[in-house]
Motif scaffolding. Structure first.
Motif, short mmCIF file in Angstrom:
data_model
loop_
_atom_site.label_atom_id
_atom_site.label_comp_id
_atom_site.label_asym_id
_atom_site.label_seq_id
_atom_site.Cartn_x
_atom_site.Cartn_y
_atom_site.Cartn_z
N PHE A 85 -8.57 0.62 -2.44
CA PHE A 85 -7.61 0.72 -3.54
C PHE A 85 -7.21 -0.68 -4.00
CE2 PHE A 85 -3.27 0.74 -5.15
CZ PHE A 85 -3.31 1.76 -6.10
N TRP A 86 -6.89 -1.57 -3.05
CA TRP A 86 -6.45 -2.92 -3.39
C TRP A 86 -7.59 -3.79 -3.87
CZ3 TRP A 86 -1.70 -2.70 -4.37
CH2 TRP A 86 -0.88 -1.82 -3.67
N GLU A 87 -8.81 -3.55 -3.38
CA GLU A 87 -9.97 -4.30 -3.87
C GLU A 87 -10.23 -3.97 -5.34
OE1 GLU A 87 -13.10 -3.28 -1.10
OE2 GLU A 87 -12.01 -4.23 0.56
N TYR A 88 -10.12 -2.69 -5.71
CA TYR A 88 -10.28 -2.31 -7.11
C TYR A 88 -9.12 -2.83 -7.95
CZ TYR A 88 -14.22 0.66 -5.88
OH TYR A 88 -15.44 1.12 -5.45
N ALA A 89 -7.90 -2.81 -7.42
CA ALA A 89 -6.73 -3.34 -8.14
C ALA A 89 -6.93 -4.82 -8.45
CB ALA A 89 -5.46 -3.12 -7.33
N ALA A 90 -7.57 -5.56 -7.54
CA ALA A 90 -7.84 -6.98 -7.78
C ALA A 90 -8.76 -7.17 -8.98
CB ALA A 90 -8.45 -7.61 -6.53
N GLN A 91 -9.52 -6.12 -9.34
CA GLN A 91 -10.40 -6.14 -10.50
C GLN A 91 -9.75 -5.44 -11.70
OE1 GLN A 91 -14.30 -4.58 -9.29
NE2 GLN A 91 -13.79 -5.16 -7.21
N ARG A 127 -12.87 7.14 -7.23
CA ARG A 127 -13.09 7.46 -8.65
C ARG A 127 -12.15 6.66 -9.54
NH1 ARG A 127 -13.45 13.85 -8.19
NH2 ARG A 127 -15.30 13.94 -6.85
N ARG A 128 -12.74 6.13 -10.59
CA ARG A 128 -11.94 5.36 -11.55
C ARG A 128 -11.09 6.30 -12.39
NH1 ARG A 128 -13.89 0.23 -15.04
NH2 ARG A 128 -11.82 -0.34 -15.77
N VAL A 170 1.14 -3.22 2.94
CA VAL A 170 0.33 -3.44 4.13
C VAL A 170 -1.02 -2.79 3.85
CG1 VAL A 170 0.07 -2.93 6.58
CG2 VAL A 170 2.34 -3.45 5.63
N VAL A 171 -2.06 -3.57 3.89
CA VAL A 171 -3.40 -3.06 3.58
C VAL A 171 -4.08 -2.62 4.88
CG1 VAL A 171 -5.64 -3.60 2.56
CG2 VAL A 171 -3.55 -4.58 1.57
N ASP A 172 -4.35 -1.31 4.97
CA ASP A 172 -5.06 -0.78 6.14
C ASP A 172 -6.50 -0.45 5.74
OD1 ASP A 172 -4.87 1.56 4.67
OD2 ASP A 172 -3.52 2.56 6.05
N ASP A 173 -7.29 -0.02 6.71
CA ASP A 173 -8.71 0.27 6.45
C ASP A 173 -8.89 1.36 5.39
OD1 ASP A 173 -9.47 -1.65 8.28
OD2 ASP A 173 -9.80 -0.21 9.91
N ASP A 174 -8.07 2.41 5.45
CA ASP A 174 -8.22 3.51 4.50
C ASP A 174 -7.86 3.09 3.09
OD1 ASP A 174 -9.04 5.38 6.46
OD2 ASP A 174 -6.94 5.71 7.02
N GLY A 175 -6.84 2.26 2.93
CA GLY A 175 -6.36 1.87 1.61
C GLY A 175 -6.98 0.60 1.06
N ALA A 176 -7.74 -0.13 1.86
CA ALA A 176 -8.31 -1.41 1.41
C ALA A 176 -9.09 -1.29 0.10
CB ALA A 176 -9.17 -2.02 2.51
N GLY A 181 -14.56 17.80 -3.74
CA GLY A 181 -14.29 16.80 -4.77
C GLY A 181 -12.82 16.53 -5.05
N GLU A 182 -11.90 17.00 -4.20
CA GLU A 182 -10.46 16.82 -4.43
C GLU A 182 -10.06 15.35 -4.39
OE1 GLU A 182 -7.79 18.92 -5.05
OE2 GLU A 182 -9.21 20.56 -5.35
N LEU A 183 -9.22 14.96 -5.35
CA LEU A 183 -8.63 13.64 -5.34
C LEU A 183 -7.48 13.63 -4.34
CD1 LEU A 183 -8.50 13.07 -9.19
CD2 LEU A 183 -10.05 11.96 -7.57
N ARG A 184 -7.26 12.45 -3.69
CA ARG A 184 -6.15 12.37 -2.74
C ARG A 184 -5.53 10.98 -2.74
NH1 ARG A 184 -10.84 13.14 1.00
NH2 ARG A 184 -11.14 11.22 2.20
N PHE A 185 -4.23 10.97 -2.59
CA PHE A 185 -3.46 9.74 -2.47
C PHE A 185 -2.20 10.07 -1.71
CE2 PHE A 185 -0.90 6.12 -3.53
CZ PHE A 185 -1.82 5.09 -3.60
N PRO A 186 -1.86 9.32 -0.70
CA PRO A 186 -2.47 8.07 -0.27
C PRO A 186 -3.82 8.30 0.39
CG PRO A 186 -0.69 8.67 1.23
CD PRO A 186 -0.68 9.67 0.11
N PRO A 187 -4.64 7.24 0.44
CA PRO A 187 -5.97 7.36 1.05
C PRO A 187 -5.86 7.69 2.53
CG PRO A 187 -5.70 5.27 -0.11
CD PRO A 187 -4.37 5.90 -0.07
N ARG A 188 -6.83 8.47 3.00
CA ARG A 188 -6.88 8.83 4.42
C ARG A 188 -8.33 9.14 4.80
NH1 ARG A 188 -3.03 11.83 1.85
NH2 ARG A 188 -3.61 13.80 1.08
N PRO A 189 -8.62 9.14 6.08
CA PRO A 189 -10.02 9.28 6.51
C PRO A 189 -10.61 10.66 6.29
CG PRO A 189 -8.58 9.03 8.42
CD PRO A 189 -7.72 8.86 7.21
#
Length: 153
Positions: A13-19, A54-55, A5-11, A33-41
């Motif tokens: 991630f899926w746009e980059y995955a499509a590439q 970040r790639r 389910v693609v929500d606003d915060d995670g969209a 600068g902390e990395l975080r997953f799952p995405p959140r506001p």
């Protein structure tokens, strides 16, 4: 097959995955600068609402795995036994992604023999072409799912 389910915060991630890019949300606050997953506001470390994507190299290691056994959802039963792995990212060991270990991006979920799966094995992300349709092919129109291949088959 199940699709995310693609929500606003995670969209993004899926746009980059499509590439065919694996990107992870990061706090854009210079002092954090902390990395975080799952995405959140909001950053759970400094509470900033500024973020960037970040790639990642797409390299990681198998942190854990399971081989599901019946009863399974009907769409998955034909591919059993198959694996579900948890991958710890090389650049961010606290970030772990769930996926499948396969022999090629569009290979079936059961393409790797369970005897070849080892905790600690090095893996590289790949992306199935066009979404999940049950056999790994490009019949689906959902998000491109990250999958994993062994670095040294």
């Amino acid at each position: 097959m199940l699709t995310p389910v693609v929500d606003d915060d995670g969209a993004p991630f899926w746009e980059y995955a499509a590439q065919s890019e694996l990107r992870v949300q990061a706090c854009a606050e210079p002092a954090c600068g902390e990395l975080r997953f799952p995405p959140r506001p909001c950053c759970p470390h400094c509470h900033s609402f500024d973020s960037e994507w970040r790639r990642m190299s797409g390299k990681g290691r198998i942190w854990s795995y399971v081989i599901p056994h019946p009863p399974l959802l009907p769409d998955y039963a034909a591919q059993a036994p198959y694996n579900v792995i948890v991958v710890e990212l090389a650049e961010a060991p606290r970030i772990r992604l769930v996926g499948n270990l396969v022999t090629a991006p569009d290979a079936p979920l059961n393409s790797v023999a369970r005897e070849r799966i080892r905790i600690g094995a090095k893996v590289q992300v790949v992306f199935a072409a066009g979404g999940a349709d049950g056999d790994g092919g490009d019949g689906g129109d959902g998000p491109r799912l990250p999958r994993w291949i062994l670095e040294r088959p």
